[in-house]
Design a protein around this motif. Structure first.
Motif, mmCIF file in Angstrom:
data_model
loop_
_atom_site.group_PDB
_atom_site.id
_atom_site.type_symbol
_atom_site.label_atom_id
_atom_site.label_comp_id
_atom_site.label_asym_id
_atom_site.label_seq_id
_atom_site.Cartn_x
_atom_site.Cartn_y
_atom_site.Cartn_z
ATOM 1 N N GLY A 97 3.880 5.951 -6.103
ATOM 2 C CA GLY A 97 3.256 6.604 -4.953
ATOM 3 C C GLY A 97 1.855 6.082 -4.689
ATOM 4 N N ARG A 98 1.081 5.917 -5.775
ATOM 5 C CA ARG A 98 -0.282 5.390 -5.624
ATOM 6 C C ARG A 98 -0.260 3.963 -5.104
ATOM 7 N N ARG A 99 0.680 3.158 -5.607
ATOM 8 C CA ARG A 99 0.786 1.768 -5.175
ATOM 9 C C ARG A 99 1.161 1.699 -3.690
ATOM 10 N N ASN A 100 2.000 2.635 -3.240
ATOM 11 C CA ASN A 100 2.394 2.626 -1.824
ATOM 12 C C ASN A 100 1.209 2.945 -0.926
ATOM 13 N N LEU A 101 0.371 3.912 -1.349
ATOM 14 C CA LEU A 101 -0.811 4.249 -0.544
ATOM 15 C C LEU A 101 -1.779 3.079 -0.466
ATOM 16 N N LEU A 102 -1.938 2.370 -1.601
ATOM 17 C CA LEU A 102 -2.861 1.229 -1.608
ATOM 18 C C LEU A 102 -2.275 0.017 -0.889
ATOM 19 N N LYS A 103 -0.953 -0.067 -0.847
ATOM 20 C CA LYS A 103 -0.299 -1.203 -0.211
ATOM 21 C C LYS A 103 -0.401 -1.128 1.306
ATOM 22 N N HIS A 104 -0.497 0.080 1.840
ATOM 23 C CA HIS A 104 -0.605 0.275 3.294
ATOM 24 C C HIS A 104 -1.906 1.026 3.591
ATOM 25 N N PRO A 105 -3.056 0.353 3.494
ATOM 26 C CA PRO A 105 -4.347 1.043 3.649
ATOM 27 C C PRO A 105 -4.554 1.615 5.049
ATOM 28 N N LEU A 106 -4.130 0.889 6.081
ATOM 29 C CA LEU A 106 -4.323 1.392 7.441
ATOM 30 C C LEU A 106 -3.489 2.647 7.684
ATOM 31 N N GLN A 107 -2.295 2.658 7.157
ATOM 32 C CA GLN A 107 -1.441 3.832 7.296
ATOM 33 C C GLN A 107 -2.038 5.028 6.558
ATOM 34 N N SER A 108 -2.537 4.779 5.347
ATOM 35 C CA SER A 108 -3.175 5.850 4.581
ATOM 36 C C SER A 108 -4.444 6.330 5.276
ATOM 37 N N LEU A 109 -5.200 5.378 5.834
ATOM 38 C CA LEU A 109 -6.427 5.739 6.541
ATOM 39 C C LEU A 109 -6.112 6.583 7.770
ATOM 40 N N LEU A 110 -5.026 6.286 8.450
ATOM 41 C CA LEU A 110 -4.631 7.051 9.626
ATOM 42 C C LEU A 110 -4.311 8.487 9.246
ATOM 43 N N MET A 111 -3.630 8.670 8.106
ATOM 44 C CA MET A 111 -3.323 10.031 7.664
ATOM 45 C C MET A 111 -4.595 10.808 7.358
ATOM 46 N N VAL A 112 -5.505 10.172 6.615
ATOM 47 C CA VAL A 112 -6.762 10.851 6.255
ATOM 48 C C VAL A 112 -7.589 11.124 7.504
ATOM 49 N N LEU A 113 -7.652 10.146 8.421
ATOM 50 C CA LEU A 113 -8.447 10.297 9.627
ATOM 51 C C LEU A 113 -7.916 11.415 10.509
ATOM 52 N N SER A 143 6.186 7.106 6.525
ATOM 53 C CA SER A 143 6.036 6.570 5.174
ATOM 54 C C SER A 143 7.308 6.768 4.357
ATOM 55 N N VAL A 144 7.939 7.926 4.512
ATOM 56 C CA VAL A 144 9.173 8.204 3.764
ATOM 57 C C VAL A 144 10.310 7.316 4.262
ATOM 58 N N VAL A 145 10.434 7.223 5.603
ATOM 59 C CA VAL A 145 11.488 6.381 6.167
ATOM 60 C C VAL A 145 11.283 4.929 5.767
ATOM 61 N N GLN A 146 10.054 4.501 5.733
ATOM 62 C CA GLN A 146 9.735 3.122 5.351
ATOM 63 C C GLN A 146 10.174 2.815 3.929
#
Length: 347
Positions: free
Chosen positions: A15-31, A287-290
């Motif tokens: 899970g941690r690796r997936n968040l770091l692998k897609h930084p823009l996607q993770s940033l969009l969720m946080v933003l 993210s889940v579908v991906q």
């Protein structure tokens, strides 16, 4: 239990690796959640601060007043106050002129200019009856000076002002000069907050500065609880364009006028939060579908449905917690600017 422990730890790493692998996607969720929470916090702070400022403003003006005599758009003739005092119907009556002003020497903020009669006002407000602790020489300058005003010592020190300084006031779009005759020392926390937005002057100076020569804004009264007969007698004495109203009813009317404005702001903030929740929901769904092929492989390797669900929920919780923390901080910063705009609109 041992096999489960070996399974859970790799899942967290995935899970941690997936968040770091897609930084823009993770940033969009946080933003998304950050902006939603920030808007809600900012609007709530602005509403609460504006409501408190409004209540303090009403209390600072009304004091211990129970009823107020008000006139039409042009106010009241001075003769109304004279006739009322001569009638002997009331023991406590005080003329008042209140107007919103601003001053470049005071940061350009909107302040309340309150014109009072220093000799009739002590039963209503405690600014000049010893509660304000103003020196005698400053009180003398206040009573005898032209366009003399009183400020709280905290407000004056904030802008580097002192007794004897001359400041410019914008009163109804007209520039006026006023002399700081003295500084008021509040006796308690309520007085300190009330004096923060108040400029005190006498009625004559207020009439000159506001251009209301020979007129009053209102007449404050202190009447007993069961005062219907007295109210009827006072009403008979008043001119047709004047009326006597309880202070509570007047404050309640103004509060109702501003309630719709505050409700609209609250609805707007909740809409922003809804947009943030919708954004993070869709991002997490994507993210889940991906990761569907990876999750399917994990299921084939023996990972239970409950563990996959906990993995996704934990990721969403971490992102939500981070976004909420950042949103609270950003909301406080935005709220400081929103307070001024909301307060000016309510004023």
């Amino acid at each position: 239990m041992a096999n489960r422990g070996l399974t859970v730890q790799p899942l967290w790493r995935l899970g941690r690796r997936n968040l770091l692998k897609h930084p823009l996607q993770s940033l969009l969720m946080v933003l998304g959640i950050t902006l939603g929470v920030a808007v809600v916090v900012a609007i709530d702070l602005a509403n609460e601060s504006a409501s408190r400022a409004f209540d303090l403003s009403v209390d600072s003006i009304a004091g211990r007043t129970t009823h107020t005599i008000v006139g039409g758009p042009e106010g009241l003739e001075e003769s109304v106050y004279v006739d009322l005092r001569r009638s002997g119907m009331v023991n406590a009556a005080a003329p008042v002129i209140a107007e919103y002003v601003s001053s470049p020497e005071l940061g350009g903020a909107t302040l309340r200019l309150l014109g009072i009669d220093p000799f009739a006002d002590p039963p209503f407000r405690s600014y000049l009856d010893g509660g304000g602790r103003i020196p005698l020489e400053q009180l003398t300058a206040f009573l005898t000076g032209t366009n003399a005003i009183l400020l709280s010592s905290e407000l004056a020190s904030r802008y580097g002002l002192d007794s004897g300084d001359v400041i410019r006031l914008a009163v109804g779009g007209r520039p006026q000069e006023a002399v700081i005759a003295g500084l008021l020392e509040p006796r308690d926390e309520f007085s300190r907050r009330a004096l923060q937005g108040l400029i005190l002057t006498d009625v004559a100076s207020a009439q000159e500065m506001t251009g209301q020569l020979g007129r009053l804004g209102q007449i404050d009264l202190i009447l007993p609880e069961d005062s219907r007969d007295i109210e009827a007698q006072i009403s008979a004495l008043l001119p047709q364009d004047a009326r006597i109203i309880p202070v509570g009813a007047r404050s309640g009317t103004v509060a109702e006028m501003t309630a719709a404005f505050r409700i609209n702001l609250t609805a707007l903030s909740l809409l922003a939060l809804l947009v943030g929740l919708f954004l993070i929901y869709n991002t997490m769904t994507f993210s889940v579908v991906q990761r569907r092929p990876m999750l399917g492989t994990l299921r084939c390797l023996g990972v239970t449905r409950r563990e996959v669900f906990l993995l996704v929920v934990t990721e969403a919780t971490l992102v939500g917690a981070l976004g909420s923390a950042l949103g609270i901080g950003l909301g406080i910063v935005l709220g400081q600017g929103a307070v001024q705009m909301v307060t000016q609109t309510i004023n």
